[in-house]
Design a protein around this motif. Structure first.
Motif, short mmCIF file in Angstrom:
data_model
loop_
_atom_site.label_atom_id
_atom_site.label_comp_id
_atom_site.label_asym_id
_atom_site.label_seq_id
_atom_site.Cartn_x
_atom_site.Cartn_y
_atom_site.Cartn_z
N LYS A 71 -37.81 10.95 12.63
CA LYS A 71 -38.94 11.61 11.99
C LYS A 71 -40.05 11.81 13.02
N GLU A 72 -40.77 12.90 12.87
CA GLU A 72 -41.89 13.15 13.79
C GLU A 72 -43.18 12.58 13.22
N LYS A 73 -44.09 12.28 14.14
CA LYS A 73 -45.38 11.72 13.74
C LYS A 73 -46.25 12.83 13.13
N ILE A 74 -46.80 12.54 11.95
CA ILE A 74 -47.70 13.48 11.27
C ILE A 74 -48.90 12.70 10.73
N ASP A 75 -50.10 13.26 10.91
CA ASP A 75 -51.32 12.69 10.33
C ASP A 75 -51.83 13.62 9.23
#
Length: 293
Positions: free
Chosen positions: A88-92
């Protein structure tokens, strides 16, 4: 050092239920429903940042009562979208809440649907609309409606969404009590204890919306969940009685599982009714909005 790839600002709008029929609980523990849902121009704001490195979802929310961990529906959405992917990619996400919670306005479901649509767009439209609807259903029963986000008849467990024509021109006044809400669980439990239920006539409601005939529309709206809550929740009962006594001759409808009530107003009525509500009803938030299509 983290390199930020993409930043998006999205607005996820609320809905009202123009009538809601709930049927007996099925063997799976869920209820089938039938409702007209209409999107309204009251929105939360989401600032979403996608990073180029692997990581997790981080949520920051302006409403400190809303959990920002795995209990948040945005987290559920993130997990559902990346379910088949190992990494999974980092998302804010910075979420500014304008839609009240426990209000029957679909705020959380809307956040989820708009985030899901953004994920899909960002990663090159991995899913078509019907696949997106199926994925939305795994997240929550109101989420598929917000994928289409047009006035629609929503039935089954929320999985059937049929667009209907809405030519209503009136404004809407939302009345949200500030010192209490109604949980969806409480609303359905109240409904389950009802001996008899009055049902909305959706064929007539669809005709009224198409014709933009608000007066006829108002006589056909019923909400099964409200009927239950009025019997079990003294706060809701008192609020409805107060609204009816302060503004006689106007009809007030509960949206979804509550606790928000709404009334349709013409431009002439609007400021007078708003003033009376502000003067005579305590501890409420008043929001003026319109349906959007």
């Amino acid at each position: 050092m983290r390199i930020s790839l993409n930043k998006y600002k999205i607005f996820s709008n609320a809905k009202i239920n123009i009538g809601l029929n709930v049927f007996q609980k099925e063997s799976d523990g869920y209820h089938n429903i039938d409702s007209i849902m209409a999107p309204i121009d009251l929105s939360d704001e989401m600032n979403v940042t996608f990073y180029s490195n692997l990581g997790d979802l981080r949520i920051e929310c302006s409403d400190k009562n809303i959990p920002t961990d795995e209990r948040n529906i945005l987290y559920k959405t993130y997990k559902a979208f990346f379910e088949d992917k190992k990494e999974k990619e980092k998302i804010d996400i910075i979420l500014k809440k304008n839609i009240p919670s426990e209000a029957g306005l679909g705020g959380g479901s809307s956040n989820a649907a708009f985030f899901l649509k953004l994920l899909n767009k960002h990663y090159g439209n991995v899913y078509n609309e019907s696949e997106l609807q199926e994925l939305a259903m795994k997240i929550g029963s109101d989420v598929p409606f917000f994928i289409k986000n047009k006035t629609a008849r929503v039935s089954g467990k929320g999985n059937k969404v049929e667009i209907v024509e809405n030519n209503l021109k009136d404004s809407i006044i939302l009345i949200k009590p500030l010192d209490f809400g109604v949980s969806t669980k409480e609303a359905y439990e109240s409904f389950d204890s009802l001996k008899e239920v009055k049902y909305a006539d959706f064929d007539k409601i669809i005709k009224n919306l198409k014709e933009g005939n608000r007066i006829a529309l108002e006589s056909n709206i019923e909400n099964s969940l409200e009927q239950g809550i009025l019997k079990t929740d003294i706060n809701i009962k008192m609020l409805k009685m107060t609204l009816n006594s302060v503004i006689s001759g106007k009809k007030f409808f509960m949206s979804g599982s509550g606790s928000t009530y709404y009334t349709f107003v013409t431009e002439l009525e609007r400021s007078q009714i708003e003033t009376r509500l502000k003067t005579f009803v305590d501890n409420i938030k008043i929001i003026i909005c319109k349906t959007i299509n």
